[in-house]
Design a protein around this motif. Sequence first.
Motif, PDB file in Angstrom:
ATOM      1  N   UNK A   1      -3.653   1.351  -2.980  1.00 26.41           N
ATOM      2  CA  UNK A   1      -3.179  -0.024  -2.799  1.00 26.41           C
ATOM      3  C   UNK A   1      -1.861  -0.299  -3.523  1.00 26.41           C
ATOM      4  N   UNK A   2      -1.319   0.717  -4.179  1.00 27.87           N
ATOM      5  CA  UNK A   2      -0.069   0.574  -4.917  1.00 27.87           C
ATOM      6  C   UNK A   2       1.116   0.832  -3.978  1.00 27.87           C
ATOM      7  N   UNK A   3       2.149   0.015  -4.077  1.00 28.24           N
ATOM      8  CA  UNK A   3       3.376   0.226  -3.318  1.00 28.24           C
ATOM      9  C   UNK A   3       4.533   0.335  -4.290  1.00 28.24           C
ATOM     10  N   UNK A   4       5.289   1.411  -4.180  1.00 30.64           N
ATOM     11  CA  UNK A   4       6.405   1.666  -5.086  1.00 30.64           C
ATOM     12  C   UNK A   4       7.719   1.569  -4.309  1.00 30.64           C
ATOM     13  N   UNK A   5       8.307   0.383  -4.294  1.00 33.16           N
ATOM     14  CA  UNK A   5       9.537   0.144  -3.540  1.00 33.16           C
ATOM     15  C   UNK A   5      10.683   1.029  -4.029  1.00 33.16           C
TER      16      UNK A   5
ATOM     17  N   UNK B   1      -7.151  10.969  -7.027  1.00 27.95           N
ATOM     18  CA  UNK B   1      -5.923  10.383  -7.569  1.00 27.95           C
ATOM     19  C   UNK B   1      -5.165   9.607  -6.496  1.00 27.95           C
ATOM     20  N   UNK B   2      -5.182  10.114  -5.265  1.00 27.85           N
ATOM     21  CA  UNK B   2      -4.543   9.371  -4.174  1.00 27.85           C
ATOM     22  C   UNK B   2      -5.297   8.081  -3.904  1.00 27.85           C
ATOM     23  N   UNK B   3      -6.615   8.161  -3.785  1.00 24.63           N
ATOM     24  CA  UNK B   3      -7.416   6.990  -3.399  1.00 24.63           C
ATOM     25  C   UNK B   3      -7.464   5.934  -4.485  1.00 24.63           C
ATOM     26  N   UNK B   4      -7.290   6.326  -5.748  1.00 24.73           N
ATOM     27  CA  UNK B   4      -7.232   5.336  -6.826  1.00 24.73           C
ATOM     28  C   UNK B   4      -5.942   4.514  -6.761  1.00 24.73           C
ATOM     29  N   UNK B   5      -4.894   5.088  -6.154  1.00 24.96           N
ATOM     30  CA  UNK B   5      -3.597   4.413  -6.089  1.00 24.96           C
ATOM     31  C   UNK B   5      -3.241   3.951  -4.678  1.00 24.96           C
TER      32      UNK B   5
ATOM     33  N   UNK C   1       0.801  -1.216   0.000  1.00 21.90           N
ATOM     34  CA  UNK C   1       0.000   0.000   0.000  1.00 21.90           C
ATOM     35  C   UNK C   1       0.837   1.272   0.000  1.00 21.90           C
ATOM     36  N   UNK C   2       0.190   2.363  -0.351  1.00 24.80           N
ATOM     37  CA  UNK C   2       0.812   3.679  -0.253  1.00 24.80           C
ATOM     38  C   UNK C   2       0.821   4.098   1.206  1.00 24.80           C
ATOM     39  N   UNK C   3       1.694   5.016   1.517  1.00 25.33           N
ATOM     40  CA  UNK C   3       1.674   5.520   2.891  1.00 25.33           C
ATOM     41  C   UNK C   3       0.509   6.490   3.041  1.00 25.33           C
ATOM     42  N   UNK C   4      -0.100   6.514   4.206  1.00 27.56           N
ATOM     43  CA  UNK C   4      -1.188   7.474   4.422  1.00 27.56           C
ATOM     44  C   UNK C   4      -0.626   8.893   4.442  1.00 27.56           C
ATOM     45  N   UNK C   5      -1.469   9.834   4.125  1.00 28.07           N
ATOM     46  CA  UNK C   5      -1.043  11.220   4.183  1.00 28.07           C
ATOM     47  C   UNK C   5      -0.789  11.598   5.636  1.00 28.07           C
ATOM     48  N   UNK C   6       0.202  12.471   5.863  1.00 31.20           N
ATOM     49  CA  UNK C   6       0.534  12.897   7.219  1.00 31.20           C
ATOM     50  C   UNK C   6      -0.686  13.516   7.893  1.00 31.20           C
ATOM     51  N   UNK C   7      -0.795  13.249   9.171  1.00 32.20           N
ATOM     52  CA  UNK C   7      -1.849  13.832  10.012  1.00 32.20           C
ATOM     53  C   UNK C   7      -3.253  13.592   9.480  1.00 32.20           C
ATOM     54  N   UNK C   8      -3.498  12.401   8.943  1.00 28.18           N
ATOM     55  CA  UNK C   8      -4.841  12.090   8.436  1.00 28.18           C
ATOM     56  C   UNK C   8      -5.762  11.605   9.555  1.00 28.18           C
TER      57      UNK C   8
END
Length: 129
Positions: A106-110, A100-104, A50-57
């Motif tokens: 579940x994507x993880x970019x190592x 655009x954030x929520x569509x991605x 997954x992507x990292x959550x946005x700070x202070x969400x």
Amino acid sequence: MKLASFNFRHRERFLYEYDFGDLWQHEIRLEKRLPLDPKKKYPICICGSRSSPEEDCGGPIAFMALESHYSLPYMADIIWRVIEGEFSRDDCWEELQAFTYWLRVHHFDRRSVNRRLQQYAVGNEEWRW
């Protein structure tokens, strides 16, 4: 404090808590101890999800509520309303940007993570952004 000082065993798991106010918890498992490779810069990420959550969400519960809010049917409805002319793009631009954030999510970019870790390792403050 270095992780080696904890003397974790092979495949042992531990809990890492990030941001004590929001209670982000990460389960980490020791996969293998390898000798340092002088050709590599550390730290290095070998996998993730997954992507990292946005700070202070707002922590995991608030994050899940936002994820539920930005469901695919909800996003499709907003986009359809823009196409039909019910909303102008300007009226919901911020929400469309959030999509655009929520569509991605579940994507993880190592590779991207490792680029930021390399910036961190050499003291480049841009790793934060």
